[in-house]
Design a protein around this motif. Structure first.
Motif, short mmCIF file in Angstrom:
data_model
loop_
_atom_site.label_atom_id
_atom_site.label_comp_id
_atom_site.label_asym_id
_atom_site.label_seq_id
_atom_site.Cartn_x
_atom_site.Cartn_y
_atom_site.Cartn_z
N MET B 25 1.49 -59.21 81.86
CA MET B 25 2.35 -58.51 80.91
C MET B 25 1.51 -57.90 79.79
O MET B 25 1.78 -56.79 79.33
CB MET B 25 3.36 -59.48 80.30
CG MET B 25 4.33 -60.04 81.30
SD MET B 25 5.52 -61.15 80.53
CE MET B 25 6.80 -59.98 80.11
N VAL B 35 7.10 -53.70 77.77
CA VAL B 35 7.16 -55.10 78.19
C VAL B 35 7.84 -55.10 79.54
O VAL B 35 8.98 -54.65 79.68
CB VAL B 35 7.93 -55.95 77.18
CG1 VAL B 35 8.24 -57.31 77.76
CG2 VAL B 35 7.09 -56.12 75.92
N LEU B 37 9.73 -56.33 82.41
CA LEU B 37 10.64 -57.40 82.80
C LEU B 37 10.61 -57.65 84.31
O LEU B 37 11.22 -58.60 84.79
CB LEU B 37 12.07 -57.07 82.35
CG LEU B 37 12.30 -57.11 80.84
CD1 LEU B 37 13.69 -56.64 80.49
CD2 LEU B 37 12.10 -58.52 80.30
N LEU B 94 11.64 -50.46 79.25
CA LEU B 94 11.99 -51.88 79.35
C LEU B 94 13.25 -52.06 80.19
O LEU B 94 13.32 -52.90 81.08
CB LEU B 94 12.20 -52.46 77.94
CG LEU B 94 12.72 -53.89 77.85
CD1 LEU B 94 11.58 -54.83 77.53
CD2 LEU B 94 13.80 -54.04 76.80
N ILE B 95 14.26 -51.23 79.92
CA ILE B 95 15.52 -51.33 80.66
C ILE B 95 15.28 -50.98 82.13
O ILE B 95 15.84 -51.60 83.04
CB ILE B 95 16.58 -50.41 80.04
CG1 ILE B 95 16.85 -50.77 78.58
CG2 ILE B 95 17.87 -50.46 80.84
CD1 ILE B 95 17.64 -52.01 78.36
N ILE B 96 14.41 -49.99 82.37
CA ILE B 96 14.12 -49.61 83.75
C ILE B 96 13.45 -50.78 84.49
O ILE B 96 13.80 -51.10 85.62
CB ILE B 96 13.22 -48.35 83.81
CG1 ILE B 96 14.03 -47.14 83.31
CG2 ILE B 96 12.73 -48.10 85.23
CD1 ILE B 96 13.25 -45.85 83.28
N LEU B 98 13.82 -53.86 83.83
CA LEU B 98 14.88 -54.84 84.07
C LEU B 98 15.62 -54.47 85.37
O LEU B 98 15.86 -55.32 86.24
CB LEU B 98 15.86 -54.84 82.89
CG LEU B 98 17.12 -55.69 83.02
CD1 LEU B 98 16.76 -57.15 83.03
CD2 LEU B 98 18.09 -55.40 81.88
N GLY B 99 15.93 -53.18 85.51
CA GLY B 99 16.60 -52.72 86.73
C GLY B 99 15.75 -52.98 87.96
O GLY B 99 16.26 -53.43 89.00
N LEU B 100 14.45 -52.75 87.85
CA LEU B 100 13.58 -52.97 89.00
C LEU B 100 13.49 -54.44 89.36
O LEU B 100 13.41 -54.79 90.54
CB LEU B 100 12.19 -52.40 88.71
CG LEU B 100 12.16 -50.87 88.70
CD1 LEU B 100 10.85 -50.36 88.12
CD2 LEU B 100 12.34 -50.33 90.11
N VAL B 215 12.75 -65.63 86.64
CA VAL B 215 13.18 -65.86 85.26
C VAL B 215 12.29 -66.90 84.59
O VAL B 215 11.77 -66.68 83.50
CB VAL B 215 14.66 -66.29 85.22
CG1 VAL B 215 15.06 -66.64 83.79
CG2 VAL B 215 15.55 -65.20 85.77
N ILE B 218 8.77 -65.46 84.07
CA ILE B 218 8.61 -64.41 83.07
C ILE B 218 8.81 -64.98 81.68
O ILE B 218 8.13 -64.59 80.73
CB ILE B 218 9.54 -63.23 83.36
CG1 ILE B 218 9.05 -62.02 82.59
CG2 ILE B 218 10.96 -63.51 82.98
CD1 ILE B 218 9.76 -60.78 82.95
N VAL B 219 9.71 -65.95 81.54
CA VAL B 219 9.93 -66.55 80.23
C VAL B 219 8.67 -67.30 79.79
O VAL B 219 8.19 -67.15 78.66
CB VAL B 219 11.16 -67.48 80.26
CG1 VAL B 219 11.16 -68.38 79.06
CG2 VAL B 219 12.43 -66.65 80.30
N PHE B 222 5.89 -64.68 79.18
CA PHE B 222 6.07 -63.97 77.91
C PHE B 222 5.74 -64.88 76.74
O PHE B 222 5.12 -64.46 75.77
CB PHE B 222 7.51 -63.45 77.81
CG PHE B 222 7.76 -62.62 76.58
CD1 PHE B 222 7.41 -61.29 76.55
CD2 PHE B 222 8.34 -63.17 75.45
CE1 PHE B 222 7.64 -60.52 75.42
CE2 PHE B 222 8.57 -62.41 74.32
CZ PHE B 222 8.22 -61.08 74.29
#
Lengths: 316, 286, 229
Positions: B25, B35, B37, B94-96, B98-100, B215, B218-219, B222
């Motif tokens: 990351m 960032v 996701l 970032l939102i993209i 998330l979608g991926l 999840v 990544i948590v 991050f």
């Protein structure tokens, strides 16, 4: 003209529960609840410029608040009203430190809040633990328990209407204008005397209250709650709905929730047909969230509602 | 005493995985400000693929290598979708991502199903100072440390590594000297994908993987990365190891299954502390 | 004399606002050319168009040979060492073309600080690194955007000395963009005056320096020739 459109939409959506076949009513109820949560996310992202990846946490808090109080003998209508209050209070407690964060930091912080809540719910015996909270009584209005989907359809409708009305007023208020300024340039807004931090917390709490209210309805509607009812994906789903519909618009959340819910529902029916593999429904719904989200951010960055508005202006 | 050593080594092994995800990351963020996701998805993808390849009889080493390579490719693809359009804001990217990440769920569930997968790692156990630990944890550490050394050597000692740093420091100046900043961003995404994939193939023998394991990864990743402000891979390594050890110690001494919550609380505390400090610096500057 | 860099009818717009409106400018081989103009006249847009960092909306940018830019504000890679900054200046050359020795020969002042982070240097040292970084590209023409901005006169003199020597010894052509019109017109052979995106005057530097319009707008009201040196 606009008033007429709103009235027509209201009339159609009010008639729908009576016209729809019984088996479609759950979709109607869940769609409106999703739109209610999404309205809060849209307010938060569109006006306060904050990405929340944990909005379903407040949905869960509202649901558990309503469910627990009803299980402990509190009148259900009071329980429904307690739900948004508890969710908003939780948002204030969590938001006071976390709203210092911006951008991806806040996104991860809200995601963390959701995960911590799931763990608390899964381990707390007071909340039924991993088994969940069972035997929540139905919502009683004027002494009559609501047992049919139609009743909940109208409750969900009323809840969404209230939430949209509040959103509309917030957007037009002083605080709304201040927040829009802050989403553009926080320093400039602060220099202009806008109490940015306070407004952000208020919008965060308000969006949590919306989610909590929807969660309350959900608790009475299903009569059962478990940590599994509020997966992380639910938080992501409402972000997808908000982005797809159009952030910071009043109708965007409704359009986004409708598009996503109906599409997922249609694909779900396709995926559960005989001969389809068992993973098909899940895979199809993941694909829908993902592809719509990516496509909208890349090609319609402001969402469907503003894009349609631009198109209509262009053609008329 | 021997328990402690066992927990420490196990924790370092787990933490090395977090460090790899987190440094991936960091590598992406410092160059692109995005960032990612989808970072956990690289690990899951590589792990699932490796598991499938091993099942077809491909030997260890080759299967893991293929997993890491495909994860690197997935990284580049993520980069193309997320930052390929000129002028994409980091927030939108970032939102993209998330979608991926969610799209990866669809792919993984379709190809490999939704059941947990694992495969055998380095067999046997080793007794060290009275502590018996699974040999595979030592392998994870033994692979991760040289990888970080190589990463540092790449950034500090090679021109492409310096060019990546240059893009992170000053993208405008990078363009002025003729560095293709977008291409460097894609290189960073590829590198991040490989690091994530490596975490996945290394950890799977000791922690089975499902499509939504991303999840947790990544948590934790991050949380490790944010310690260094998302710009320093070395701090991400230290952070990841610390997190792994802390979690193993707490679980080992009766903390039960609270590992993830600890990572989350550490992450929240670090971020808020950083924000408070940055805020007070800003006020002093005014 | 053939041109190393030129623009023909160059138009650059940003979000509808016109930054450059039909600019014709030529820098010949081995030539020192000044471009003067006020803030917002379009100087930086011209630099970016010449460097290929913005695409013209109309007209042409023709560069025969290599062009390197010394950007306004120095634009260091602040955390990287001086030597790494220089090396990256040769990014396009391939590895073999990234040896930094010649730059230290030209500007020995940099030798002592070669391992320091560029962000920790003084403004004058940073400007030298910026020039050195541009030279690493082995340019035929150097575009220097604001050489003197924020620097002490003594430091500027030294930098001007370096530029003169580069020009004299290597035949490097220079396009110097300057707010300090006096400095630019003294150093250069020819000059252009840019106002609101258009070239309003051009010609020999001496003649421009004596032009009353230039004097009034850019030289503080005094004609350059009358100024004691």
């Amino acid at each position: 003209m606009r008033t007429r459109t709103v009235l027509a939409a209201a009339a159609v959506t009010l008639a729908l529960p009576l016209l729809l076949p019984e088996r479609h009513l759950p979709v109607y109820v869940l769609l409106l609840l999703a739109a209610t949560v999404t309205a809060g996310v849209s307010l938060l992202m569109g006006y306060a410029g904050q990405v929340s990846l944990g909005q379903a946490a407040f949905y869960a808090i509202g649901a558990y608040a309503a469910g627990l109080s009803a299980v402990h003998g509190v009148p259900t209508l009071i329980g429904l009203l307690v739900a948004p209050v508890v969710a908003a209070l939780a948002a204030v407690v969590v938001g006071a430190p976390l709203l210092r964060l911006r951008g991806h930091h806040l996104a991860f912080a809200t995601l963390a809040v959701h995960l911590i809540l799931l763990s608390l719910l899964g381990q707390g015996t007071w909340a039924g633990g991993a088994i969940g909270l069972q035997g929540i009584p139905p919502l009683s209005l004027a002494g009559t328990p609501l047992r049919d989907d139609v009743g909940y359809a109208y409750v969900a409708w009323a809840v969404l209407a209230v939430v949209l009305l509040i959103s509309h007023n917030v957007v037009d208020s002083r605080a709304g204008r201040g927040l829009r300024a802050a989403a553009g340039s926080e320093i400039a807004a602060a220099a202009g005397g806008v109490p940015v931090g306070g407004y952000r917390l208020v919008v965060f709490a308000l969006s949590a209250a919306f989610a909590g209210l929807a969660g309350g309805v959900y608790a009475f509607y299903l009569g059962y709650l478990g940590p599994g009812s509020f997966p992380l994906l639910l938080s992501i789903e409402v972000v997808v709905m908000a982005v797809v519909g159009g952030l910071g618009t009043i109708t965007g959340p409704v359009v986004g929730a409708a598009v996503i819910t109906l599409l997922v529902q249609a694909l779900n029916e396709l995926g559960t047909r005989p001969g389809m593999p068992s993973y098909a429904p899940a895979a199809l719904s993941y694909a829908v969230y993902a592809l719509l989200l990516i496509a909208v951010v890349r090609y319609l960055p402001r969402g469907i509602v503003p894009a349609v508005a631009v198109l209509r202006k262009g053609t008329s | 005493m021997s328990d402690l050593l066992g927990y420490l080594l196990t924790g370092l092994g787990i933490g090395a995985g977090f460090a790899l995800v987190g440094s991936g990351m960091v590598v992406i963020h410092r160059v692109t400000r995005v960032v990612n996701l989808a970072q956990g998805a690289f690990a899951v993808l590589a792990a699932m693929l490796t598991s499938a390849l091993l099942a077809t009889g491909l030997p260890h080493g080759l299967a893991e290598g293929a997993g890491v390579l495909v994860a690197a490719g997935a990284g580049v693809l993520t980069g193309i979708v997320a930052i390929g359009r000129p002028g994409t804001e980091p927030g939108a990217a970032l939102i993209i991502t998330l979608g991926l990440g969610v799209l990866a769920y669809a792919v993984e569930v379709t190809v490999w199903g939704d059941q947990p997968r694992s495969y055998a790692g380095l067999p046997g156990a080793v007794t060290l100072g009275g502590a018996r630990i699974q040999a595979h944890y030592l392998l994870v550490i033994a692979v991760t440390l040289p990888v970080f050394a190589a990463l540092m050597a790449f950034f500090r000692g090679t021109d492409p590594g310096k060019a990546l740093t240059a893009c992170a420091e000053n993208p405008y100046a990078a363009r002025v000297v003729g560095i293709d900043v977008r291409r460097m961003g894609l290189l960073a995404f590829g590198l991040g994908g490989a690091l994530g994939g490596l975490a996945g193939v290394l950890l799977t023998p000791v922690q089975q993987v499902t499509f939504d394991s991303d999840v947790t990864l990544i948590v934790n990743g991050f949380a490790a990365a944010v310690l260094g402000g998302l710009t320093r891979p070395g701090v991400a390594l230290a952070g990841g190891l610390l997190l792994g050890v802390a979690q193993t110690l707490i679980a080992g001494y009766g903390g039960g299954a609270h590992q993830l919550e600890i990572a989350l609380l550490v992450m929240l505390a670090v971020m808020v502390a950083q924000a408070v400090r940055a805020g007070s610096v800003r006020e002093v500057a005014r | 004399m053939s041109a190393v860099a030129e623009t023909r009818g160059l138009v650059v717009r940003y979000a509808g606002a016109t930054a450059l409106d039909g600019v014709d400018l030529t820098v010949g081989e081995h030539e020192l050319v000044a471009l003067i103009g006020a803030n917002g006249a379009g100087k930086t847009s011209l630099v970016r168009a010449l460097s290929g960092l913005v695409r013209p909306d109309a007209g042409q940018v023709l560069v025969h040979g290599r062009l390197a830019q010394v950007p306004e504000g120095r634009e260091m890679f602040a955390g990287l060492s001086v030597d790494d900054n220089l090396r990256l200046g040769g990014w396009r050359n391939g590895r073999a073309g990234r040896a930094t020795g010649p730059v230290y020969e030209l500007m020995p002042e940099l030798t002592a600080v070669r391992h320091r982070a560029a962000g920790t240097l003084s403004g004058g040292q940073q400007q030298m690194v910026a020039i050195g970084r541009a030279l690493m590209a082995r340019p035929d023409v150097l575009v220097v955007d604001e050489l003197s901005l924020g620097l002490a006169p003594k430091v500027v003199d030294m930098l001007v000395g370096h530029l003169r020597r580069l020009h004299a010894e290597r035949g490097l052509a220079v396009l110097l963009i300057e707010q300090n019109a006096r400095l630019a017109l003294e150093l250069c052979d020819r000059g252009y005056v840019l106002e609101a995106g258009r070239i309003v005057l051009h010609g020999d530097a001496d003649r421009l320096a004596r032009d009353p319009r230039v004097a009034a707008a850019y030289l503080g009201g005094h004609v350059a020739a009358e100024e004691p040196r």
